[in-house]
Design a protein around this motif. Structure first.
Motif, PDB file in Angstrom:
ATOM      1  N   UNK A 153      17.713  16.340  -3.167  1.00 29.72           N
ATOM      2  CA  UNK A 153      18.286  17.504  -2.851  1.00 29.72           C
ATOM      3  C   UNK A 153      17.845  18.731  -1.802  1.00 29.72           C
ATOM      4  N   UNK A 154      16.788  17.694  -1.021  1.00 31.47           N
ATOM      5  CA  UNK A 154      16.685  18.559   0.564  1.00 31.47           C
ATOM      6  C   UNK A 154      16.430  17.072   1.541  1.00 31.47           C
ATOM      7  N   UNK A 155      16.997  17.525   3.120  1.00 32.88           N
ATOM      8  CA  UNK A 155      16.355  17.105   3.915  1.00 32.88           C
ATOM      9  C   UNK A 155      14.397  16.788   3.855  1.00 32.88           C
ATOM     10  N   UNK A 156      13.843  15.229   3.998  1.00 38.24           N
ATOM     11  CA  UNK A 156      13.029  14.415   4.531  1.00 38.24           C
ATOM     12  C   UNK A 156      12.466  14.360   5.115  1.00 38.24           C
ATOM     13  N   UNK A 157      11.428  14.973   5.841  1.00 36.12           N
ATOM     14  CA  UNK A 157      10.803  13.871   7.771  1.00 36.12           C
ATOM     15  C   UNK A 157      10.723  12.920   7.138  1.00 36.12           C
ATOM     16  N   UNK A 158       9.578  12.548   5.868  1.00 39.29           N
ATOM     17  CA  UNK A 158       9.375  11.029   5.921  1.00 39.29           C
ATOM     18  C   UNK A 158       7.581  11.415   6.403  1.00 39.29           C
ATOM     19  N   UNK A 159       6.836  10.861   5.777  1.00 42.92           N
ATOM     20  CA  UNK A 159       5.409  10.352   6.502  1.00 42.92           C
ATOM     21  C   UNK A 159       4.722  10.035   7.977  1.00 42.92           C
ATOM     22  N   UNK A 160       5.782   9.055   8.244  1.00 49.48           N
ATOM     23  CA  UNK A 160       5.876   8.803  10.032  1.00 49.48           C
ATOM     24  C   UNK A 160       6.477  10.564  10.838  1.00 49.48           C
ATOM     25  N   UNK A 161       7.607  10.763  10.687  1.00 54.65           N
ATOM     26  CA  UNK A 161       7.535  11.863  11.295  1.00 54.65           C
ATOM     27  C   UNK A 161       6.700  12.494  11.600  1.00 54.65           C
ATOM     28  N   UNK A 162       5.981  13.393   9.812  1.00 58.63           N
ATOM     29  CA  UNK A 162       5.130  13.993  10.006  1.00 58.63           C
ATOM     30  C   UNK A 162       4.032  13.703  10.945  1.00 58.63           C
ATOM     31  N   UNK A 163       3.260  12.785  11.269  1.00 56.58           N
ATOM     32  CA  UNK A 163       2.459  12.329  12.230  1.00 56.58           C
ATOM     33  C   UNK A 163       2.909  11.750  13.500  1.00 56.58           C
ATOM     34  N   UNK A 164       4.078  12.745  14.196  1.00 58.81           N
ATOM     35  CA  UNK A 164       4.358  12.232  14.706  1.00 58.81           C
ATOM     36  C   UNK A 164       3.067  12.395  16.071  1.00 58.81           C
ATOM     37  N   UNK A 165       3.576  11.840  17.127  1.00 55.83           N
ATOM     38  CA  UNK A 165       2.085  12.179  18.328  1.00 55.83           C
ATOM     39  C   UNK A 165       0.539  12.067  18.334  1.00 55.83           C
ATOM     40  N   UNK A 166       0.465  11.684  15.998  1.00 56.96           N
ATOM     41  CA  UNK A 166      -1.094  11.880  15.960  1.00 56.96           C
ATOM     42  C   UNK A 166      -1.404  10.130  15.365  1.00 56.96           C
ATOM     43  N   UNK A 167      -1.844  10.203  14.406  1.00 60.15           N
ATOM     44  CA  UNK A 167      -2.574   9.300  13.149  1.00 60.15           C
ATOM     45  C   UNK A 167      -2.101   8.776  12.288  1.00 60.15           C
ATOM     46  N   UNK A 168      -1.240   7.639  11.541  1.00 58.60           N
ATOM     47  CA  UNK A 168      -1.132   7.014   9.996  1.00 58.60           C
ATOM     48  C   UNK A 168      -1.904   5.914   9.945  1.00 58.60           C
ATOM     49  N   UNK A 169      -2.624   6.916   9.032  1.00 55.18           N
ATOM     50  CA  UNK A 169      -3.921   5.943   7.969  1.00 55.18           C
ATOM     51  C   UNK A 169      -3.033   5.405   7.389  1.00 55.18           C
ATOM     52  N   UNK A 170      -2.546   4.203   6.753  1.00 48.22           N
ATOM     53  CA  UNK A 170      -2.331   3.300   5.817  1.00 48.22           C
ATOM     54  C   UNK A 170      -3.204   2.649   5.104  1.00 48.22           C
ATOM     55  N   UNK A 171      -3.522   3.085   4.435  1.00 43.87           N
ATOM     56  CA  UNK A 171      -5.022   2.566   2.780  1.00 43.87           C
ATOM     57  C   UNK A 171      -4.814   1.867   2.278  1.00 43.87           C
ATOM     58  N   UNK A 172      -5.628   0.484   1.571  1.00 39.37           N
ATOM     59  CA  UNK A 172      -5.418  -0.143   0.642  1.00 39.37           C
ATOM     60  C   UNK A 172      -3.331  -0.744   1.420  1.00 39.37           C
ATOM     61  N   UNK A 173      -3.542  -1.014   2.288  1.00 38.28           N
ATOM     62  CA  UNK A 173      -2.285  -1.134   3.236  1.00 38.28           C
ATOM     63  C   UNK A 173      -1.296  -3.230   2.364  1.00 38.28           C
ATOM     64  N   UNK A 174      -2.616  -3.868   1.508  1.00 37.27           N
ATOM     65  CA  UNK A 174      -2.301  -5.181   1.154  1.00 37.27           C
ATOM     66  C   UNK A 174      -1.774  -4.301  -0.177  1.00 37.27           C
ATOM     67  N   UNK A 175      -1.452  -3.474  -0.571  1.00 33.65           N
ATOM     68  CA  UNK A 175      -0.408  -3.255  -2.133  1.00 33.65           C
ATOM     69  C   UNK A 175       1.057  -2.830  -1.466  1.00 33.65           C
ATOM     70  N   UNK A 176       1.075  -2.224  -0.430  1.00 32.52           N
ATOM     71  CA  UNK A 176       2.606  -2.543  -0.105  1.00 32.52           C
ATOM     72  C   UNK A 176       3.575  -3.626  -0.692  1.00 32.52           C
ATOM     73  N   UNK A 177       4.661  -3.173  -1.316  1.00 33.34           N
ATOM     74  CA  UNK A 177       5.075  -3.992  -1.484  1.00 33.34           C
ATOM     75  C   UNK A 177       6.137  -4.772  -0.605  1.00 33.34           C
ATOM     76  N   UNK A 178       6.379  -6.497  -0.694  1.00 31.41           N
ATOM     77  CA  UNK A 178       7.087  -6.947   0.136  1.00 31.41           C
ATOM     78  C   UNK A 178       7.894  -6.150   1.186  1.00 31.41           C
ATOM     79  N   UNK A 179       9.699  -6.036   0.267  1.00 34.35           N
ATOM     80  CA  UNK A 179      10.647  -5.181   0.855  1.00 34.35           C
ATOM     81  C   UNK A 179      10.099  -3.875   2.294  1.00 34.35           C
ATOM     82  N   UNK A 180       8.714  -3.116   1.445  1.00 33.11           N
ATOM     83  CA  UNK A 180       8.199  -2.499   3.153  1.00 33.11           C
ATOM     84  C   UNK A 180       7.766  -2.577   3.861  1.00 33.11           C
ATOM     85  N   UNK A 181       6.905  -4.113   3.236  1.00 30.71           N
ATOM     86  CA  UNK A 181       6.296  -4.595   4.178  1.00 30.71           C
ATOM     87  C   UNK A 181       7.783  -4.975   5.645  1.00 30.71           C
TER      88      UNK A 181
END
Length: 380
Positions: A112-140
Protein backbone atom coordinates in the motif's frame (compact mmCIF):
# COMPACT_ATOMS: atom_id res chain seq x y z
CA UNK A 1 60.15 0.26 -8.06
CA UNK A 2 60.84 2.42 -5.03
CA UNK A 3 63.41 5.20 -5.57
CA UNK A 4 66.06 6.32 -3.07
CA UNK A 5 63.85 8.99 -1.56
CA UNK A 6 60.57 7.11 -1.56
CA UNK A 7 58.83 5.96 1.60
CA UNK A 8 56.33 3.19 2.23
CA UNK A 9 53.39 4.14 4.41
CA UNK A 10 52.79 1.40 6.96
CA UNK A 11 49.13 0.61 7.66
CA UNK A 12 47.89 1.46 11.16
CA UNK A 13 48.62 -1.23 13.72
CA UNK A 14 46.33 -2.30 16.58
CA UNK A 15 47.06 -0.74 19.97
CA UNK A 16 48.73 -2.78 22.75
CA UNK A 17 46.70 -5.68 24.10
CA UNK A 18 45.63 -3.98 27.33
CA UNK A 19 44.36 -0.90 25.48
CA UNK A 20 42.72 -3.10 22.85
CA UNK A 21 40.89 -5.05 25.55
CA UNK A 22 39.64 -1.86 27.18
CA UNK A 23 38.51 -0.47 23.82
CA UNK A 24 36.39 -3.53 23.05
CA UNK A 25 35.13 -3.84 26.63
CA UNK A 26 33.63 -0.36 26.30
CA UNK A 27 31.76 -1.69 23.25
CA UNK A 28 30.38 -4.75 25.06
CA UNK A 29 33.04 -7.32 24.10
CA UNK A 30 34.42 -8.59 27.42
CA UNK A 31 37.60 -10.66 27.34
CA UNK A 32 40.94 -11.02 29.02
CA UNK A 33 42.30 -14.40 27.94
CA UNK A 34 45.21 -14.77 25.54
CA UNK A 35 42.96 -16.87 23.30
CA UNK A 36 40.94 -13.80 22.34
CA UNK A 37 43.65 -11.23 21.61
CA UNK A 38 44.24 -12.41 17.99
CA UNK A 39 40.47 -12.12 17.45
CA UNK A 40 40.41 -8.58 18.87
CA UNK A 41 43.35 -7.52 16.70
CA UNK A 42 41.67 -8.85 13.56
CA UNK A 43 38.38 -7.18 14.50
CA UNK A 44 40.22 -3.87 15.04
CA UNK A 45 41.75 -4.13 11.55
CA UNK A 46 38.37 -5.11 10.07
CA UNK A 47 36.89 -1.87 11.41
CA UNK A 48 39.39 0.07 9.32
CA UNK A 49 38.80 -1.93 6.14
CA UNK A 50 35.37 -0.33 6.06
CA UNK A 51 34.41 -1.19 2.47
CA UNK A 52 35.27 -4.89 2.69
CA UNK A 53 32.61 -7.48 3.45
CA UNK A 54 33.17 -9.49 6.61
CA UNK A 55 32.07 -13.01 7.56
CA UNK A 56 31.85 -13.84 11.27
CA UNK A 57 31.50 -17.52 12.10
CA UNK A 58 31.05 -19.22 15.45
CA UNK A 59 28.72 -21.43 17.44
CA UNK A 60 25.38 -20.15 18.70
CA UNK A 61 25.83 -17.72 21.59
CA UNK A 62 29.47 -16.78 20.95
CA UNK A 63 28.70 -13.08 20.47
CA UNK A 64 28.69 -12.61 16.70
CA UNK A 65 26.24 -9.69 16.74
CA UNK A 66 28.09 -7.93 19.57
CA UNK A 67 31.34 -8.17 17.57
CA UNK A 68 29.60 -6.86 14.46
CA UNK A 69 28.23 -3.88 16.39
CA UNK A 70 31.64 -3.19 17.94
CA UNK A 71 33.32 -3.23 14.52
CA UNK A 72 30.67 -0.86 13.17
CA UNK A 73 31.14 1.58 16.06
CA UNK A 74 34.94 1.52 15.64
CA UNK A 75 34.55 2.28 11.92
CA UNK A 76 35.24 6.02 11.58
CA UNK A 77 33.61 6.16 8.15
CA UNK A 78 30.44 4.12 8.78
CA UNK A 79 30.08 4.29 12.56
CA UNK A 80 28.02 7.52 12.55
CA UNK A 81 25.47 5.93 10.20
CA UNK A 82 22.87 3.15 10.75
CA UNK A 83 23.62 -0.37 11.88
CA UNK A 84 20.74 -2.46 10.53
CA UNK A 85 20.24 -6.07 11.63
CA UNK A 86 18.58 -8.68 9.44
CA UNK A 87 17.78 -12.05 11.04
CA UNK A 88 17.60 -14.23 7.93
CA UNK A 89 15.45 -17.03 9.46
CA UNK A 90 12.69 -14.55 10.30
CA UNK A 91 12.24 -13.33 6.73
CA UNK A 92 9.49 -15.08 4.79
CA UNK A 93 10.84 -16.28 1.46
CA UNK A 94 8.06 -14.68 -0.57
CA UNK A 95 8.69 -11.32 1.12
CA UNK A 96 12.48 -11.44 1.37
CA UNK A 97 13.13 -9.41 -1.77
CA UNK A 98 10.78 -6.67 -0.59
CA UNK A 99 12.28 -6.69 2.93
CA UNK A 100 15.85 -6.37 1.69
CA UNK A 101 15.55 -4.30 -1.48
CA UNK A 102 12.21 -2.48 -1.06
CA UNK A 103 9.14 -2.23 -3.27
CA UNK A 104 6.95 0.28 -5.05
CA UNK A 105 3.39 0.98 -4.02
CA UNK A 106 0.99 -1.36 -5.78
CA UNK A 107 3.69 -3.79 -6.91
CA UNK A 108 1.87 -6.68 -5.20
CA UNK A 109 -1.15 -7.31 -3.03
CA UNK A 110 -0.68 -5.51 0.28
CA UNK A 111 1.97 -3.08 -1.02
CA UNK A 112 0.00 0.00 0.00
CA UNK A 113 3.05 2.27 0.27
CA UNK A 114 6.55 2.56 -1.11
CA UNK A 115 9.16 0.73 0.98
CA UNK A 116 12.87 1.54 0.98
CA UNK A 117 14.05 -1.89 2.10
CA UNK A 118 16.76 -2.70 4.62
CA UNK A 119 19.70 -2.13 2.27
CA UNK A 120 18.66 1.45 1.64
CA UNK A 121 17.85 1.89 5.33
CA UNK A 122 21.50 1.03 6.06
CA UNK A 123 22.85 3.47 3.44
CA UNK A 124 26.39 4.64 4.33
CA UNK A 125 26.34 2.36 7.36
CA UNK A 126 26.42 -1.40 8.01
CA UNK A 127 23.95 -4.17 7.21
CA UNK A 128 24.36 -7.15 9.55
CA UNK A 129 23.04 -10.37 7.99
CA UNK A 130 22.63 -12.81 10.88
CA UNK A 131 22.32 -16.55 10.13
CA UNK A 132 23.05 -15.84 6.48
CA UNK A 133 23.17 -19.59 5.82
CA UNK A 134 19.36 -19.64 6.13
CA UNK A 135 18.80 -17.38 3.11
CA UNK A 136 16.84 -19.13 0.37
CA UNK A 137 18.69 -19.83 -2.89
CA UNK A 138 16.86 -17.16 -4.97
CA UNK A 139 17.70 -14.48 -2.39
CA UNK A 140 21.33 -15.61 -2.32
CA UNK A 141 21.45 -14.87 -6.05
CA UNK A 142 19.92 -11.40 -5.57
CA UNK A 143 22.28 -10.64 -2.69
CA UNK A 144 25.29 -11.61 -4.78
CA UNK A 145 24.19 -9.17 -7.51
CA UNK A 146 23.83 -6.32 -5.00
CA UNK A 147 27.28 -6.99 -3.55
CA UNK A 148 28.84 -7.11 -7.01
CA UNK A 149 27.22 -4.00 -8.48
CA UNK A 150 26.28 -1.88 -5.46
CA UNK A 151 22.69 -1.28 -6.61
CA UNK A 152 19.25 -2.54 -5.60
CA UNK A 153 16.09 -2.71 -7.67
CA UNK A 154 12.89 -2.41 -5.59
CA UNK A 155 10.14 -4.89 -6.41
CA UNK A 156 7.91 -3.43 -9.13
CA UNK A 157 10.44 -0.79 -10.20
CA UNK A 158 12.29 -0.42 -13.51
CA UNK A 159 15.04 1.66 -11.92
CA UNK A 160 18.09 0.63 -9.94
CA UNK A 161 19.09 2.59 -6.85
CA UNK A 162 22.77 2.88 -5.80
CA UNK A 163 23.55 1.85 -2.21
CA UNK A 164 26.70 2.39 -0.17
CA UNK A 165 26.56 -0.32 2.48
CA UNK A 166 29.07 -2.50 4.23
CA UNK A 167 27.76 -6.04 4.73
CA UNK A 168 28.78 -8.08 7.76
CA UNK A 169 27.40 -11.61 7.59
CA UNK A 170 27.29 -14.15 10.40
CA UNK A 171 26.70 -17.88 10.52
CA UNK A 172 26.65 -20.53 13.24
CA UNK A 173 27.22 -23.16 10.53
CA UNK A 174 30.52 -23.31 8.60
CA UNK A 175 29.63 -21.87 5.19
CA UNK A 176 32.56 -23.66 3.53
CA UNK A 177 31.01 -26.98 4.54
CA UNK A 178 27.59 -25.89 3.25
CA UNK A 179 29.18 -24.91 -0.05
CA UNK A 180 30.64 -28.41 -0.43
CA UNK A 181 27.20 -29.85 0.34
CA UNK A 182 25.54 -27.54 -2.23
CA UNK A 183 23.69 -25.72 0.54
CA UNK A 184 25.21 -22.30 -0.17
CA UNK A 185 26.45 -20.51 -3.29
CA UNK A 186 30.22 -20.71 -3.77
CA UNK A 187 30.46 -17.29 -5.45
CA UNK A 188 28.44 -15.63 -2.65
CA UNK A 189 30.63 -17.32 -0.04
CA UNK A 190 33.75 -15.82 -1.62
CA UNK A 191 32.08 -12.42 -1.91
CA UNK A 192 31.17 -12.43 1.80
CA UNK A 193 34.42 -13.96 3.02
CA UNK A 194 36.76 -11.10 2.12
CA UNK A 195 37.62 -10.80 5.82
CA UNK A 196 36.96 -13.78 8.05
CA UNK A 197 36.52 -13.68 11.82
CA UNK A 198 36.22 -16.97 13.69
CA UNK A 199 34.87 -16.67 17.24
CA UNK A 200 35.97 -19.45 19.61
CA UNK A 201 33.42 -21.23 21.81
CA UNK A 202 33.34 -20.42 25.52
CA UNK A 203 34.93 -23.77 26.43
CA UNK A 204 38.10 -22.61 24.63
CA UNK A 205 38.29 -19.32 26.57
CA UNK A 206 37.62 -20.40 30.14
CA UNK A 207 39.99 -17.70 31.34
CA UNK A 208 37.31 -15.18 30.40
CA UNK A 209 34.66 -16.71 32.67
CA UNK A 210 35.18 -14.45 35.74
CA UNK A 211 35.20 -11.23 33.70
CA UNK A 212 32.21 -12.37 31.64
CA UNK A 213 30.17 -13.34 34.71
CA UNK A 214 30.82 -9.99 36.41
CA UNK A 215 29.89 -8.11 33.23
CA UNK A 216 26.73 -10.20 32.79
CA UNK A 217 25.77 -9.66 36.43
CA UNK A 218 26.22 -5.90 36.04
CA UNK A 219 24.15 -5.99 32.86
CA UNK A 220 21.36 -7.57 34.94
CA UNK A 221 21.85 -5.42 38.03
CA UNK A 222 18.08 -4.90 38.33
CA UNK A 223 17.93 -8.49 39.64
CA UNK A 224 20.48 -7.97 42.41
CA UNK A 225 22.88 -5.39 43.79
CA UNK A 226 26.43 -4.99 42.49
CA UNK A 227 28.55 -8.09 41.90
CA UNK A 228 32.25 -7.29 41.69
CA UNK A 229 34.00 -10.65 41.95
CA UNK A 230 33.75 -14.37 41.22
CA UNK A 231 35.03 -16.93 43.71
CA UNK A 232 38.14 -18.66 42.23
CA UNK A 233 36.68 -22.06 43.21
CA UNK A 234 33.65 -21.35 41.04
CA UNK A 235 35.85 -20.27 38.11
CA UNK A 236 37.88 -23.48 38.46
CA UNK A 237 34.71 -25.57 38.68
CA UNK A 238 33.26 -24.02 35.48
CA UNK A 239 36.49 -24.24 33.47
CA UNK A 240 35.75 -27.83 32.43
CA UNK A 241 32.07 -27.30 31.51
CA UNK A 242 31.06 -27.59 27.87
CA UNK A 243 28.56 -24.66 27.64
CA UNK A 244 26.77 -25.72 24.46
CA UNK A 245 24.94 -22.38 24.42
CA UNK A 246 28.16 -20.45 25.09
CA UNK A 247 27.83 -16.91 26.47
CA UNK A 248 24.05 -16.91 26.03
CA UNK A 249 23.78 -20.02 28.23
CA UNK A 250 26.14 -18.45 30.77
CA UNK A 251 24.01 -15.30 30.93
CA UNK A 252 20.85 -17.30 31.66
CA UNK A 253 22.73 -19.09 34.45
CA UNK A 254 23.97 -15.79 35.91
CA UNK A 255 20.41 -14.43 35.91
CA UNK A 256 19.20 -17.45 37.85
CA UNK A 257 22.09 -17.02 40.31
CA UNK A 258 21.13 -13.39 40.91
CA UNK A 259 17.48 -14.32 41.47
CA UNK A 260 18.46 -16.93 44.07
CA UNK A 261 21.18 -14.86 45.77
CA UNK A 262 20.38 -13.18 49.10
CA UNK A 263 23.62 -11.49 50.20
CA UNK A 264 27.22 -10.74 49.27
CA UNK A 265 29.08 -9.11 46.38
CA UNK A 266 30.64 -12.29 44.98
CA UNK A 267 29.29 -15.14 42.87
CA UNK A 268 30.39 -18.40 44.47
CA UNK A 269 30.03 -22.15 44.04
CA UNK A 270 26.93 -22.33 46.26
CA UNK A 271 25.18 -19.77 44.00
CA UNK A 272 25.98 -21.87 40.94
CA UNK A 273 24.81 -25.14 42.51
CA UNK A 274 21.50 -23.52 43.55
CA UNK A 275 20.72 -22.32 40.03
CA UNK A 276 22.01 -25.53 38.46
CA UNK A 277 19.56 -27.61 40.50
CA UNK A 278 16.77 -25.29 39.38
CA UNK A 279 17.82 -25.67 35.74
CA UNK A 280 18.10 -29.47 36.08
CA UNK A 281 14.56 -29.68 37.52
CA UNK A 282 13.25 -27.57 34.65
CA UNK A 283 15.10 -29.60 32.01
CA UNK A 284 13.95 -32.91 33.48
CA UNK A 285 10.37 -31.64 33.49
CA UNK A 286 10.59 -30.72 29.81
CA UNK A 287 12.19 -34.06 28.94
CA UNK A 288 9.51 -35.97 30.86
CA UNK A 289 6.74 -34.04 29.10
CA UNK A 290 8.33 -34.77 25.73
CA UNK A 291 8.56 -38.48 26.54
CA UNK A 292 4.91 -38.59 27.64
CA UNK A 293 3.83 -36.86 24.44
CA UNK A 294 5.89 -39.28 22.34
CA UNK A 295 4.33 -42.32 24.02
CA UNK A 296 0.80 -41.00 23.58
CA UNK A 297 1.26 -39.99 19.96
CA UNK A 298 1.67 -43.54 18.61
CA UNK A 299 -1.78 -44.84 19.69
CA UNK A 300 -3.42 -41.55 18.65
CA UNK A 301 -1.88 -41.77 15.18
CA UNK A 302 -2.90 -45.40 14.79
CA UNK A 303 -6.50 -44.57 15.78
CA UNK A 304 -6.53 -46.83 18.86
CA UNK A 305 -7.45 -43.85 21.07
CA UNK A 306 -8.63 -40.31 20.47
CA UNK A 307 -6.75 -37.18 21.42
CA UNK A 308 -9.39 -36.37 24.06
CA UNK A 309 -9.15 -39.80 25.70
CA UNK A 310 -5.35 -39.70 25.67
CA UNK A 311 -5.37 -36.32 27.38
CA UNK A 312 -7.96 -37.54 29.92
CA UNK A 313 -5.84 -40.61 30.66
CA UNK A 314 -2.78 -38.48 31.29
CA UNK A 315 -4.72 -36.10 33.55
CA UNK A 316 -6.16 -39.02 35.55
CA UNK A 317 -2.65 -40.45 36.06
CA UNK A 318 -1.37 -37.07 37.25
CA UNK A 319 -4.24 -36.74 39.72
CA UNK A 320 -3.66 -40.27 41.04
CA UNK A 321 0.01 -39.45 41.58
CA UNK A 322 -0.89 -36.24 43.43
CA UNK A 323 -3.40 -38.10 45.64
CA UNK A 324 -0.81 -40.70 46.57
CA UNK A 325 0.81 -38.10 48.86
CA UNK A 326 -0.97 -39.28 52.00
CA UNK A 327 0.82 -36.72 54.17
CA UNK A 328 -0.75 -33.77 52.31
CA UNK A 329 -4.10 -32.13 52.90
CA UNK A 330 -6.42 -31.60 49.97
CA UNK A 331 -5.76 -27.88 50.05
CA UNK A 332 -2.02 -28.54 49.81
CA UNK A 333 -2.54 -30.94 46.91
CA UNK A 334 -4.70 -28.37 45.11
CA UNK A 335 -2.04 -25.68 45.68
CA UNK A 336 0.71 -27.93 44.29
CA UNK A 337 -1.40 -28.52 41.19
CA UNK A 338 -1.98 -24.79 40.82
CA UNK A 339 -5.76 -24.90 41.19
CA UNK A 340 -8.47 -24.24 43.76
CA UNK A 341 -9.93 -26.99 45.94
CA UNK A 342 -13.23 -26.68 44.09
CA UNK A 343 -11.51 -27.15 40.71
CA UNK A 344 -9.61 -30.15 42.05
CA UNK A 345 -12.86 -31.65 43.38
CA UNK A 346 -14.53 -31.21 39.99
CA UNK A 347 -11.64 -32.87 38.15
CA UNK A 348 -11.56 -35.76 40.61
CA UNK A 349 -15.31 -36.22 40.20
CA UNK A 350 -14.92 -36.25 36.41
CA UNK A 351 -12.39 -39.07 36.72
CA UNK A 352 -14.23 -41.04 39.42
CA UNK A 353 -11.54 -40.29 42.00
CA UNK A 354 -13.42 -38.05 44.42
CA UNK A 355 -13.80 -40.84 47.00
CA UNK A 356 -10.05 -41.50 47.06
CA UNK A 357 -8.89 -38.22 48.57
CA UNK A 358 -6.81 -37.98 51.71
CA UNK A 359 -7.28 -35.89 54.90
CA UNK A 360 -9.93 -33.20 54.72
CA UNK A 361 -8.92 -29.53 54.62
CA UNK A 362 -9.49 -27.43 57.72
CA UNK A 363 -12.21 -25.41 55.97
CA UNK A 364 -15.61 -27.05 56.74
CA UNK A 365 -16.93 -25.60 53.47
CA UNK A 366 -14.45 -27.70 51.50
CA UNK A 367 -16.07 -29.46 48.53
CA UNK A 368 -14.46 -32.66 49.84
CA UNK A 369 -16.29 -32.55 53.15
CA UNK A 370 -18.89 -35.11 52.05
CA UNK A 371 -16.15 -37.73 51.61
CA UNK A 372 -14.62 -37.22 55.04
CA UNK A 373 -15.11 -39.61 57.92
CA UNK A 374 -15.17 -36.55 60.14
CA UNK A 375 -18.75 -35.22 60.51
CA UNK A 376 -19.38 -32.00 58.67
CA UNK A 377 -19.67 -28.86 60.76
CA UNK A 378 -23.26 -27.66 60.81
CA UNK A 379 -23.80 -24.05 59.98
CA UNK A 380 -26.71 -21.86 60.88
Amino acid sequence: MWGPGSTLTRPPQPPPDLELRETFAALGVVTGSDRMFPVLRKAWKAARANDATLLIEGETGTGKQIFAQAIHRLDQKRGPFPFVTVHAPTIQENLAESELFGHQKGSFSGANNDRKGLFRAAHRGTLFLDDVSDLAAPIQTKLLDVLQRGVVRPVGSDHEVPVDVRVIAASNKPLEVLVRENGFRLDLYHRLNVIHLQLPPLRERSGDLPALMIALAQRNESLYKVIDQVDPRLAEYLASRHFEGNIRQLEHAVRRMLLEKESGHSLDLADWIAQDEQETDSRESVESSAEAARLLWAPIRSGRITYASAFASLERRLLQTALSQTDKTRRQIAAELGMSERTLYQKLSDHGLAGKVGPRSADPRSPFAEFSSVPKTKTA
